[in-house]
Write an enzyme that holds these catalytic residues in place. Structure first.
Site, PDB file in Angstrom:
ATOM      1  N   ASP A  47       0.152  -0.687   0.006  1.00  0.00           N
ATOM      2  CA  ASP A  47       0.074   0.344   0.295  1.00  0.00           C
ATOM      3  C   ASP A  47       0.790   1.233  -0.114  1.00  0.00           C
ATOM      4  O   ASP A  47       0.475   2.239  -0.371  1.00  0.00           O
ATOM      5  CB  ASP A  47      -0.970  -0.039   1.285  1.00  0.00           C
ATOM      6  CG  ASP A  47      -1.849  -1.145   1.380  1.00  0.00           C
ATOM      7  OD1 ASP A  47      -2.338  -2.132  -0.053  1.00  0.00           O
ATOM      8  OD2 ASP A  47      -2.476  -1.356   2.391  1.00  0.00           O
ATOM      9  N   GLU A 123      -4.505   9.878   4.487  1.00  0.00           N
ATOM     10  CA  GLU A 123      -4.869  11.386   5.342  1.00  0.00           C
ATOM     11  C   GLU A 123      -4.214  12.180   5.726  1.00  0.00           C
ATOM     12  O   GLU A 123      -2.528  11.865   4.607  1.00  0.00           O
ATOM     13  CB  GLU A 123      -4.879   9.922   6.937  1.00  0.00           C
ATOM     14  CG  GLU A 123      -4.039   9.947   7.455  1.00  0.00           C
ATOM     15  CD  GLU A 123      -2.703   8.829   6.828  1.00  0.00           C
ATOM     16  OE1 GLU A 123      -1.598   9.111   6.260  1.00  0.00           O
ATOM     17  OE2 GLU A 123      -3.467   6.997   7.342  1.00  0.00           O
ATOM     18  N   ARG A 148      -6.780  20.410  22.722  1.00  0.00           N
ATOM     19  CA  ARG A 148      -5.000  20.150  23.105  1.00  0.00           C
ATOM     20  C   ARG A 148      -5.057  18.618  23.901  1.00  0.00           C
ATOM     21  O   ARG A 148      -5.711  17.838  24.013  1.00  0.00           O
ATOM     22  CB  ARG A 148      -5.032  20.703  24.957  1.00  0.00           C
ATOM     23  CG  ARG A 148      -4.682  21.849  24.622  1.00  0.00           C
ATOM     24  CD  ARG A 148      -5.299  22.288  25.870  1.00  0.00           C
ATOM     25  NE  ARG A 148      -5.282  24.238  25.705  1.00  0.00           N
ATOM     26  CZ  ARG A 148      -6.161  24.433  25.898  1.00  0.00           C
ATOM     27  NH1 ARG A 148      -7.240  24.043  25.487  1.00  0.00           N
ATOM     28  NH2 ARG A 148      -6.257  26.028  25.861  1.00  0.00           N
ATOM     29  N   ALA A 185      -4.722  11.174  21.541  1.00  0.00           N
ATOM     30  CA  ALA A 185      -4.284  11.573  22.766  1.00  0.00           C
ATOM     31  C   ALA A 185      -5.129  12.813  23.131  1.00  0.00           C
ATOM     32  O   ALA A 185      -3.710  13.618  23.539  1.00  0.00           O
ATOM     33  CB  ALA A 185      -3.111  11.274  22.908  1.00  0.00           C
TER      34      ALA A 185
END
Ligand code: NAP
Ligand code: MN
Length: 268
Positions: A47, A123, A148, A185
């Site tokens: 890919d 992306e 954040r 995160a």
């Protein structure tokens, strides 16, 4: 009419020898090698190789159909096996393919001086370099949240099985013209708040990621990453262009998802 093609290979021994074999077989069938302005681009590798092939020809994307041959594990963009090369060349020489098109993501970077545009096949990734990334997120010109955290990933439907999936994003069928925003995160406590789940935006919606302070940021468009400290805002939307694949036999997206992530062993 003779088909005009080029081959991009991963550079390892197997992929390079398959590329040489493809040229030989294609020549015998009257296909014309055209490395500068091909209409068919055959990617041999994984890919990641198709991502490279895409970026090499992104300026002519509307005139190209891609075909992926994998020399490692089954890929999302590469569905032909190394030992099927003869069959592939024969089909290409004798048949009109079905053209399947997948949406791309449009990324517009804005600095104090200019705007630059990119399109991503998998992306667009944004990460802070010196610590927490701080950004305001607007959806359709209205404040959505203050982010954040480590970063943000905006993926295409066909990229939803890559980085996006590792972040808990949804798998999106490529017939749905959309982009998905997933968090890496995010910090969530009584002071900082983000949505937490990923969001899917339809065509004609846009997300602006606005950096109000000077911060060093890594921007990645697929596998290509750059470090910048002059970004003011980034606008992400579904691109007006698509990538096209030439299909000579059916291989559905959900079959790929199953074969890549579930396998047959886990089906009772
Ligand atoms: P890589 O490190 O070889 O890619 C990581 C893995 O993602 C490889 O197994 C690659 O397959 C696979 N992959 C690429 N596109 C995919 C897709 N659309 N659906 C499912 N799997 C996919 O680097 P690379 O080959 O240059 O690929 C760059 C991509 O890696 C980025 O676009 C990003 O999506 C992904 N990535 C993932 C993470 C993560 O999951 N934590 C972190 C960084 C980047 P091949 O082995 O066939 O190339
Ligand atoms: Mn790779």
């Amino acid at each position: 009419m003779h088909l005009n093609y080029t081959v991009i290979d991963r550079g390892d021994e197997l992929s390079r020898s398959l590329a040489a074999k493809f040229h030989l077989l294609a020549g015998e069938r009257g296909m014309i090698r055209n490395d500068a302005r091909p209409n068919f681009v055959i990617s041999i590798g994984g890919d990641g190789t198709l991502l490279q092939a895409y970026h090499k020809f992104v300026e002519r994307i509307d005139d190209i159909s891609f075909v992926g041959v994998h020399t490692g594990h089954l890929g999302f963009y590469a569905d032909w096996k190394a030992d099927e090369l003869e069959e592939l060349v024969a089909l290409m020489a004798e048949n009109e393919p079905r053209i399947v098109s997948y949406p791309l993501a449009k990324i517009e970077l804005e600095t104090a001086n200019d705007k630059t545009c990119f399109t991503a096949l998998n992306e667009f990734t944004l990460k802070g370099v010196d610590g927490t990334l701080v950004a305001q997120i607007n959806i359709n010109d209205e404040l959505f949240e203050m982010f954040r955290g480590d970063g943000i990933v905006i993926s295409t439907p066909s990229g939803s099985t890559a980085y996006n999936k590792s972040l808990g994003g949804a798998i999106v069928h490529p017939s749905m013209e959309s982009i998905q925003m997933a968090e890496i995160a995010s910090i969530n406590n009584r002071v900082y708040r983000t949505l937490g789940s990923s969001v899917l935006l339809p065509k004609h919606h846009h997300v602006d990621i606005i950096s109000s302070k000077k911060q060093r940021i890594t921007l990645a468009i697929d596998h290509i990453s750059i470090l910048r400290d002059d970004i003011r805002a980034i606008r992400c939307a579904v691109s007006d262009h698509k990538i096209s694949f030439a299909r000579y036999r059916p291989f559905t997206f959900w079959n790929r998802v199953r074969e890549a992530f579930i396998g047959y062993d886990h089906q009772q």
